[in-house]
Design an enzyme around this catalytic site. Structure first.
Site, short mmCIF file in Angstrom:
data_model
loop_
_atom_site.label_atom_id
_atom_site.label_comp_id
_atom_site.label_asym_id
_atom_site.label_seq_id
_atom_site.Cartn_x
_atom_site.Cartn_y
_atom_site.Cartn_z
N HIS A 144 -7.82 115.07 -26.97
CA HIS A 144 -6.68 115.98 -27.04
C HIS A 144 -6.64 116.80 -25.76
O HIS A 144 -7.62 117.47 -25.42
CB HIS A 144 -6.81 116.91 -28.24
CG HIS A 144 -6.77 116.21 -29.55
ND1 HIS A 144 -5.59 115.95 -30.22
CD2 HIS A 144 -7.76 115.69 -30.32
CE1 HIS A 144 -5.86 115.32 -31.35
NE2 HIS A 144 -7.18 115.14 -31.43
N ASP A 173 -12.83 113.20 -29.58
CA ASP A 173 -11.93 114.05 -30.35
C ASP A 173 -12.05 115.49 -29.88
O ASP A 173 -11.89 116.43 -30.68
CB ASP A 173 -12.20 113.93 -31.86
CG ASP A 173 -11.08 114.54 -32.71
OD1 ASP A 173 -9.98 114.73 -32.18
OD2 ASP A 173 -11.33 114.84 -33.90
N HIS A 198 -6.08 107.99 -38.09
CA HIS A 198 -6.78 109.14 -38.65
C HIS A 198 -7.07 108.78 -40.10
O HIS A 198 -6.17 108.78 -40.94
CB HIS A 198 -5.92 110.40 -38.55
CG HIS A 198 -6.62 111.63 -39.07
ND1 HIS A 198 -7.07 112.64 -38.25
CD2 HIS A 198 -6.99 111.99 -40.33
CE1 HIS A 198 -7.66 113.57 -38.98
NE2 HIS A 198 -7.62 113.19 -40.26
N HIS A 229 -10.72 108.95 -27.47
CA HIS A 229 -9.97 109.83 -28.38
C HIS A 229 -10.05 111.24 -27.81
O HIS A 229 -11.06 111.91 -27.94
CB HIS A 229 -10.57 109.80 -29.78
CG HIS A 229 -9.80 110.61 -30.78
ND1 HIS A 229 -9.39 110.10 -31.99
CD2 HIS A 229 -9.35 111.89 -30.77
CE1 HIS A 229 -8.74 111.03 -32.68
NE2 HIS A 229 -8.70 112.13 -31.95
N LYS A 250 -0.75 105.69 -32.62
CA LYS A 250 -1.58 106.51 -33.50
C LYS A 250 -0.87 106.75 -34.83
O LYS A 250 0.29 107.18 -34.86
CB LYS A 250 -1.88 107.86 -32.84
CG LYS A 250 -2.73 108.81 -33.68
CD LYS A 250 -4.12 108.26 -33.96
CE LYS A 250 -4.94 109.20 -34.83
NZ LYS A 250 -5.57 110.28 -34.07
N HIS A 254 -12.80 108.77 -35.23
CA HIS A 254 -13.73 109.82 -35.65
C HIS A 254 -14.31 109.54 -37.04
O HIS A 254 -14.22 110.36 -37.95
CB HIS A 254 -13.12 111.21 -35.56
CG HIS A 254 -11.70 111.34 -36.05
ND1 HIS A 254 -11.26 110.84 -37.26
CD2 HIS A 254 -10.63 111.93 -35.46
CE1 HIS A 254 -9.98 111.13 -37.40
NE2 HIS A 254 -9.58 111.79 -36.33
#
Length: 350
Positions: A16, A249, A137, A14, A100, A175
């Protein structure tokens, strides 16, 4: 006790990376030690179609350090107009590794997310049929639900009913931050349910954010919970249970965007994650479980081989990491665990 530990090269399930100048600045921090990463699609505009994913992958590959073998694993951002045929075609050619689902309004750049699951059911049914994982999420966005309860309510009202409706849909609760989340994942069959745990949620609880003054660089979504929930996450991560694996994350934001009256959510942990994790696992007496969490459980769930390369961690004097990463638009603060990091990372080596 050991002062040297060799692991299969880890992956980040995960991550970004953003885009443009930010992408070019932060990608080397992950590519230095990680072999692969699941790339989050919440750009502006989001990565919705196969064509979007191919274009974004090309930009990532162009930003990668020269001769670095890092491989981005692309995802699509699920919207209520996502085309099931496009998703299937992208999966069949190996372009995407997952899809996602963001509940609309749950986190950064999630305004295009899902409000009504019935409107995406055809896509989810297709994914269950072809074995393509859904990354979630896991928070509701109902303003009447307290922010510290949103994960638990999501599990009861969204995730559990979805799993009952589509039991063959391979699902990742991303997460995870609560004992309820850990318990739910442990109740589900291996291979069909997994969960990522972040570096920072293994280290901070909500007191770290609020006591003695607000710490904006510890603010993330899902927000850190009570210490008892953090302890449940540590127990899960260090247990050896294959349903739990590393997803940092790591979420870079310019300091100028974090230090606002309404600051951005996210902790940037790519730079020092492995050193942080070694400290957490050592304190728990579970260094022998670190390789499973960082390097084996994730590939197993995603039906990919573990990396052949290795990294070596050696314990000694405290390691110094930069406090910030410079970008063309300003600095990004690196996560500070609040304690010395004695584990130095070497490699990867073939």
């Amino acid at each position: 006790m050991t002062d040297r530990l060799t692991l299969r090269q880890p992956d980040d399930w995960h991550l970004h990376l953003r885009d443009g100048d930010m992408l070019r600045a932060v990608l080397p921090e992950t590519a230095r030690h990680f072999g692969r990463a699941i790339i989050m699609p919440n750009l502006v505009p989001p990565v919705v179609t196969a064509a979007d994913a191919a274009d974004y992958r090309d930009r990532i590959m162009a930003a990668k350090p020269l001769n670095n073998p890092f491989k981005p694993l692309m995802t699509l951002y699920l919207t209520e107009t996502t085309d099931a045929k496009d998703v299937r075609a992208a999966a069949e050619i190996g372009l995407i590794t997952a899809v996602k689902l963001y509940p609309a309004g749950a986190t950064t750049n999630s305004a295009s997310g899902v409000r009504d699951l019935d409107k995406v059911m055809r896509v989810l049914e297709t994914m269950a049929l072809i074995g393509l994982p859904l990354c979630l999420h896991g928070e509701v966005t109902d303003p009447d639900v307290d922010i510290f309860d949103r994960e638990a309510v999501f599990i009861d009202t969204v995730l559990a009913p979805l799993r009952e409706r589509l039991p063959k849909l391979r699902t990742v609760l991303e997460h995870v931050t609560t004992a309820q989340g850990v318990d739910y994942v442990k109740s589900q069959p291996e291979g069909t349910m997994g969960a990522t745990i972040t570096t920072h949620h293994l280290i901070i609880d909500r007191n770290h954010i609020l006591v003695g003054g607000i710490k904006p660089h510890y603010y993330c979504l899902p927000v850190a919970k009570r210490a008892s929930h953090r302890d449940a996450l540590i127990a899960a991560a260090t247990s050896g249970d294959p349903r739990f694996f590393l997803g940092t994350d790591s979420a870079p934001h310019l300091d100028a965007a974090k230090l606002q009256p309404c600051g951005c959510a996210g902790c940037f942990t790519a730079t020092n994650t492995l050193s942080c994790l070694a400290e957490v696992f050592e304190k728990a007496g579970a260094l022998d479980k670190l390789e499973g969490f960082t390097s084996l459980n994730g590939p197993s769930f995603y039906k990919l081989p573990a990396n052949e390369a290795t990294v070596t961690l050696t314990k000694g004097d405290p390691v110094t990491y930069p406090a910030t990463i410079d970008t063309a638009e300003g600095p990004v603060t690196v996560f500070d665990p609040g304690f010395p990091l004695h584990w130095r990372v070497e490699g990867p080596t073939s």
